[in-house]
Design a protein around this motif. Structure first.
Motif: not given
Ligand code: HEM
Length: 506
Positions: A116, A307, A311, A371, A376, A442, A449-450, A455, A459
């Motif tokens: 992806i 990924a 991170t 970070q 990308v 970020g 987008a991420c 998640l 976390r």
């Protein structure tokens, strides 16, 4: 004789004149010419002036100097850099798919042909993103399932810290262990211990893949000029790393798919891999062929691992540095947790709203660290425009989210960690449309987008509150510097690791 010499001179002059006119017309027609940027050398462009160890910091300076949109040249290839939040959002969210391509990274595609993160925006990439979202179950009712996994992993982590007693613990090892356990439980639907073979191999896959494809090593030339792949003797070390990473990755993926396929039961989905296999069985083209190959499965698994792991582990390392550099911050956050919950209470994601100081600190943490400081790399897939500048198709475009998150016109003292920055005068989080929150990009924005944002944030929140509730973190060794401007950068920034002791709180 004289006439012939004249003819040759005239022909040469005419040819030179034609070539000059050709290049001049090309230069005049090149829309990138109008975009400002530092002057470069002929043929080399700006390569000799790039500070590849601290590109993010150098680009911060460029942004101050050249404004919202600028360019550099890597040899003769132009790279457009978007510095302002407005222009980033315009490119990412208001121009359809114009800016949503990715430049082909030859070394990475050798190991992972379909994934992806690094695939151009295509129907296939969109399909993989959809499967990824569904598999994670990080949204809506699925979040409960995810939380159970994280809570169980945290209980194991606390047991393991307690067993170590007063011993010094390396924060990177702890963070990698925690994140690997969560990923393993999500992928396979069962618990794995920190030192399990699966976690060890997942970490190895991640480390080798990241090292073998680092764009800022000499091997980066192989990505920029794939033709060089033929001259193996010139890049012996890069090829060695690439071969080793390919083997490590393939062995792990083959073993994983074989093991899960062997006991796959369509009626019982234990983890994401079962879900992927089920989708592989069900998603068929019109002529009945499967749409999801084993290469797609490999890409999905690797995205989950690299990924997610790279991170989150860096975030956790930075959080430890923050707590150690600012013991008052640790006390303040502990006091907030203590004021809301009994020591034996299991803090859940629903409890977040009761902890605005913790939440504000985490927003500040993500802002400060940023970070993936230049996201990308993107690439235009057709001729387009941003902030009034024309950008031709196939141009590499970098979003300078490090600058937007540290823009001194928005954030006062942007290079300080100010844990209360995101609180309003009533001690509550500022709204989502507050400039502090809007300027932070970020996790990207728009179609690329991420997909792991919820998640990752969940976390990290649960990890932090568990540590604060149960321990005081003390330094056990040297305290490294904490200045994001000096962190070495590949695609990600690398905060230094630190050794700590966890002192049980009463
Ligand atoms: C603190 C943690 C994280 C941060 C700061 C972060 C940040 C980012 C950023 C900046 C991008 C690129 C956006 C762009 O180029 O436009 C990205 C893409 C991505 N992230 Fe994350 N990420 C994090 C955690 C995760 C996790 C936990 C996962 C999955 C388990 C994940 C999966 C992905 C994937 C698959 C992409 C590629 C999306 C695409 O190209 O379409 N990330 N992330």
């Amino acid at each position: 004789m004289l006439n012939m010499e004249l003819d040759v001179t005239q022909i040469l002059l005419a040819t030179a004149g034609l070539l000059l006119t050709y290049f001049l017309i090309g230069w005049l027609k090149d829309p990138i010419r109008k975009i400002p940027g530092p002057p470069g050398l002929p043929i080399l462009g700006n390569v000799l002036h790039l500070d590849t160890e601290n590109l993010h910091h150098q680009f911060f300076g460029f942004a101050r100097q050249y404004g919202a949109v600028m360019k550099i040249r890597i040899f003769t290839v132009p790279v457009v850099i978007i510095n302002s939040k407005e222009a980033c959002l315009e490119a990412l969210t208001k121009t359809g798919t114009d800016f949503q391509g990715r430049p082909p990274l030859k070394r990475l595609l050798e190991i992972v042909p379909k994934d992806i993160v690094f695939q151009n925006v295509t129907e296939e990439q969109v399909m993989m993103r959809r499967i990824f979202y569904k598999a994670m179950k990080a949204y809506g009712p699925g979040i409960g399932h995810l939380e159970n996994i994280m809570q169980e992993t945290l209980r194991d982590m606390v047991d393991s810290i307690d067993q170590k007693g007063n011993q010094a613990i390396d924060t990177v090892n702890l963070s990698v262990g925690y994140v690997c356990c969560v990923i393993a439980a999500m992928l396979f639907g069962e618990k794995h211990s920190y030192d399990s073979e699966v976690c060890r191999r997942m970490n190895q896959v991640n480390e080798e893949l990241v090292a073998a494809t680092d764009p800022f090593t000499s091997g980066g030339a192989l990505d920029a000029v794939p033709f060089l792949f033929q001259f193996k003797f010139l890049f012996r070390e890069s090829h060695k790393m690439l071969n080793s990473a390919t083997k490590t990755v393939n062995d792990f993926i083959n073993m994983t798919l074989q093991e899960v396929k062997a006991c796959h039961d369509p009626n019982q989905k234990r983890g994401c891999v079962d879900y992927f296999l089920e989708v592989q069985r069900q998603e068929l083209s019109e002529d009945g062929a499967t749409l999801i190959s084993d290469d797609h499965l490999k890409g999905l698994l690797l995205d989950f691992i690299t990924a997610g792991l790279e991170t989150s582990r860096r975030s956790l390392s930075q959080i430890f540095l923050d707590l150690l550099h600012d013991p008052a911050l640790q006390k303040k956050l502990q006091a907030e947790v203590d004021s809301q919950f009994e020591p034996a209470h299991t803090i859940t994601l629903k409890d977040r709203e009761k902890l605005p100081q913790v939440e504000s600190y985490l927003l500040e943490h993500f802002r400060y660290l940023t970070q993936i400081p230049l996201m990308v790399p993107h690439m235009t897939i057709r001729d387009t425009k941003v902030a009034g500048y024309k950008v031709p198709a196939n141009t590499v475009v970098i979003m300078n989210s490090f600058y937007t998150a540290h823009d001194p016109d928005v954030y006062d003292e942007p290079f300080k960690v100010k844990a209360e920055r995101f609180l309003d005068e009533n001690g509550q989080l500022v709204d989502r449309d507050h400039p502090y929150r809007e300027n932070f990009l970020g996790f990207g924005a728009g179609r690329r987008a991420c997909p792991g944002e919820v998640l990752a944030k969940s976390r990290i929140f649960l990890f932090l509150v568990n540590i604060l509730q149960k321990y005081t973190v003390e330094l056990a060794g040297e305290l490294p510097d904490r200045d994001v401007r000096k962190y070495p950068m590949s695609i990600l920034l690398a905060p230094p690791s630190v050794k700590v002791r966890f002192v049980r709180r009463q």
